[in-house]
Design a protein around this motif. Structure first.
Motif, mmCIF file in Angstrom:
data_model
loop_
_atom_site.group_PDB
_atom_site.id
_atom_site.type_symbol
_atom_site.label_atom_id
_atom_site.label_comp_id
_atom_site.label_asym_id
_atom_site.label_seq_id
_atom_site.Cartn_x
_atom_site.Cartn_y
_atom_site.Cartn_z
ATOM 1 N N UNK A 1 0.860 -1.196 0.000
ATOM 2 C CA UNK A 1 0.000 0.000 0.000
ATOM 3 C C UNK A 1 0.894 1.243 0.000
ATOM 4 N N UNK A 2 0.669 2.158 -0.942
ATOM 5 C CA UNK A 2 1.491 3.355 -1.075
ATOM 6 C C UNK A 2 1.125 4.360 0.003
ATOM 7 N N UNK A 3 2.142 4.896 0.681
ATOM 8 C CA UNK A 3 1.903 5.879 1.727
ATOM 9 C C UNK A 3 1.500 7.214 1.097
ATOM 10 N N UNK A 4 0.478 7.858 1.688
ATOM 11 C CA UNK A 4 0.004 9.135 1.162
ATOM 12 C C UNK A 4 1.095 10.192 1.297
ATOM 13 N N UNK A 5 1.261 11.054 0.295
ATOM 14 C CA UNK A 5 2.295 12.101 0.368
ATOM 15 C C UNK A 5 1.966 13.123 1.448
ATOM 16 N N UNK A 6 3.006 13.632 2.114
ATOM 17 C CA UNK A 6 2.772 14.677 3.106
ATOM 18 C C UNK A 6 2.706 16.031 2.408
ATOM 19 N N UNK A 7 2.522 17.087 3.201
ATOM 20 C CA UNK A 7 2.317 18.407 2.611
ATOM 21 C C UNK A 7 3.533 18.872 1.819
ATOM 22 N N UNK A 8 4.732 18.507 2.270
ATOM 23 C CA UNK A 8 5.930 18.927 1.539
ATOM 24 C C UNK A 8 5.976 18.303 0.156
ATOM 25 N N UNK A 9 5.646 17.027 0.072
ATOM 26 C CA UNK A 9 5.666 16.335 -1.224
ATOM 27 C C UNK A 9 4.603 16.893 -2.156
ATOM 28 N N UNK A 10 3.439 17.182 -1.622
ATOM 29 C CA UNK A 10 2.358 17.715 -2.452
ATOM 30 C C UNK A 10 2.733 19.087 -3.006
ATOM 31 N N UNK A 11 3.300 19.940 -2.155
ATOM 32 C CA UNK A 11 3.698 21.276 -2.610
ATOM 33 C C UNK A 11 4.854 21.208 -3.601
ATOM 34 N N UNK A 12 5.783 20.295 -3.375
ATOM 35 C CA UNK A 12 6.923 20.162 -4.283
ATOM 36 C C UNK A 12 6.480 19.753 -5.674
ATOM 37 N N UNK A 13 5.332 19.079 -5.770
ATOM 38 C CA UNK A 13 4.835 18.633 -7.072
ATOM 39 C C UNK A 13 4.163 19.753 -7.859
ATOM 40 N N UNK A 14 3.882 20.884 -7.195
ATOM 41 C CA UNK A 14 3.269 22.001 -7.908
ATOM 42 C C UNK A 14 4.303 22.672 -8.808
ATOM 43 N N UNK A 15 3.922 23.085 -10.006
ATOM 44 C CA UNK A 15 4.867 23.787 -10.883
ATOM 45 C C UNK A 15 5.355 25.085 -10.240
ATOM 46 N N UNK A 16 6.604 25.474 -10.480
ATOM 47 C CA UNK A 16 7.134 26.707 -9.874
ATOM 48 C C UNK A 16 6.283 27.933 -10.161
ATOM 49 N N UNK A 17 5.734 28.018 -11.382
ATOM 50 C CA UNK A 17 4.917 29.190 -11.706
ATOM 51 C C UNK A 17 3.621 29.209 -10.893
ATOM 52 N N UNK A 18 3.113 28.016 -10.565
ATOM 53 C CA UNK A 18 1.909 27.945 -9.728
ATOM 54 C C UNK A 18 2.225 28.422 -8.314
ATOM 55 N N UNK A 19 3.335 28.004 -7.771
ATOM 56 C CA UNK A 19 3.712 28.433 -6.429
ATOM 57 C C UNK A 19 3.941 29.943 -6.391
ATOM 58 N N UNK A 20 4.559 30.466 -7.445
ATOM 59 C CA UNK A 20 4.790 31.917 -7.490
ATOM 60 C C UNK A 20 3.470 32.680 -7.538
ATOM 61 N N UNK A 21 2.523 32.162 -8.296
ATOM 62 C CA UNK A 21 1.213 32.804 -8.397
ATOM 63 C C UNK A 21 0.473 32.765 -7.061
ATOM 64 N N UNK A 22 0.565 31.637 -6.363
ATOM 65 C CA UNK A 22 -0.152 31.472 -5.101
ATOM 66 C C UNK A 22 0.360 32.422 -4.017
#
Length: 303
Positions: A1-22
């Motif tokens: 069973x795959x462990x659910x990603x934590x908040x750091x992993x989820x945020x790291x998967x966001x594109x850099x331009x999305x993080x900059x916009x947010x």
């Protein structure tokens, strides 16, 4: 069973331009929202100040609007509601007075809470003990009286230079002492004003007492009954609230989102929610439902 990603992993998967916009801040959005919040307080306060018919009915909603300035103070500790730094600081210090919440102290306290969220040994929100664990303790907590007494003691201690918490930076302590002394002086003037007019009693003191229980429920929902783990998607609760409640609370019902990415200002939290929604692990369908579930989980007496 795959462990659910934590908040750091989820945020790291966001594109850099999305993080900059947010994380883009806006003075305009912040000032418009602030004008709306203050405008609501003025509109609710006018019937009380003018003693219009049925004016006592406005005391509780006036108090709710006032005490939820806490969420503005909270946002200002992160310097996110406004793009301009001094506006964040000015707003945070301004609401110190009605909230009895010294802003310089609160910024250090709150940032430590973010570093050690729900850690029973290091989260300053838990330094006085765990959250209410019996029905009686919950009822006492929800009156708001422990908050007012605790903050009055804190302001007095700060004014006397008794700042010994480990999360308080040494270089900021003189400012915290000055802030507390200014607040004490202002409260003294308010006390003297009551000798001439009951206006402060009806426009601030009574409404604040009536509104504080609603803020206590809101704050308890943020982390109450959440597990003491490092993952912000689990140790913080997102509560699905109405648009009016979200506006009153500066979008902070999106609390797991806020803790996952504190640099995101309040107008962009709904956008961040859309990114994080599939990964949220602690949520509530609303504040009444949370309060019912919390109360139902408690014994009437301590074991």
């Amino acid at each position: 069973m795959t462990e659910a990603p934590d908040h750091r992993a989820v945020l790291a998967a966001l594109p850099p331009e999305r993080r900059a916009s947010l994380t883009e801040r806006s003075d305009r959005a912040g000032l418009i929202h602030l004008a709306g919040h203050l405008g609501a307080i003025v509109l609710l306060g006018l019937p009380v100040a003018l003693q219009l018919p049925f004016w006592p009915l406005f005391l509780m909603p006036l108090g709710i609007a006032q005490v939820f300035l806490f969420t503005l103070s909270h946002e200002c500790t992160h310097r996110t509601p406004f793009r301009t730094g001094w506006i964040n600081d000015a707003a945070g210090h301004a609401v110190s007075l009605p909230l009895v919440l010294p802003f310089a102290w609160f910024r250090a306290f709150h940032l430590a809470h973010h570093r050690f969220t729900n850690d029973p040994d290091r989260d300053p929100e838990l330094e006085g003990g765990p959250r209410p664990g019996t029905a009686g303790a919950l009822a006492w907590h929800l009156t708001g009286l422990p908050y007012w007494w605790g903050m009055a003691k804190l302001v007095w201690a700060n004014a006397r230079g008794r700042l010994d918490a480990p999360y308080l930076p040494e270089g900021r302590k003189p400012a915290m002492i000055r802030e507390a002394r200014v607040l004490l002086g202002l409260y003294g003037l308010i006390g003297l004003s009551l000798l001439l007019s009951p206006l402060a009693l009806w426009l601030w003191i009574v409404p604040a007492l009536l509104g504080q229980p609603f803020l206590r429920v809101y704050l308890l929902a943020e982390h109450g009954r959440c597990p003491p783990v490092a993952d912000m998607l689990e140790n913080s609760r997102t509560t699905f609230a109405s648009r009016l409640t979200r506006a009153l609370a500066w979008n902070m019902p999106f609390h797991a989102e806020h803790h996952s990415y504190p640099d995101v200002p309040f107008p962009r939290l709904p956008d961040l929610h859309r990114d994080l929604a599939p990964h949220l692990r602690t949520t509530a369908p609303g504040y009444p439902a949370f309060a019912r579930d919390y109360a139902a989980s408690l014994p009437h007496r301590a074991p």
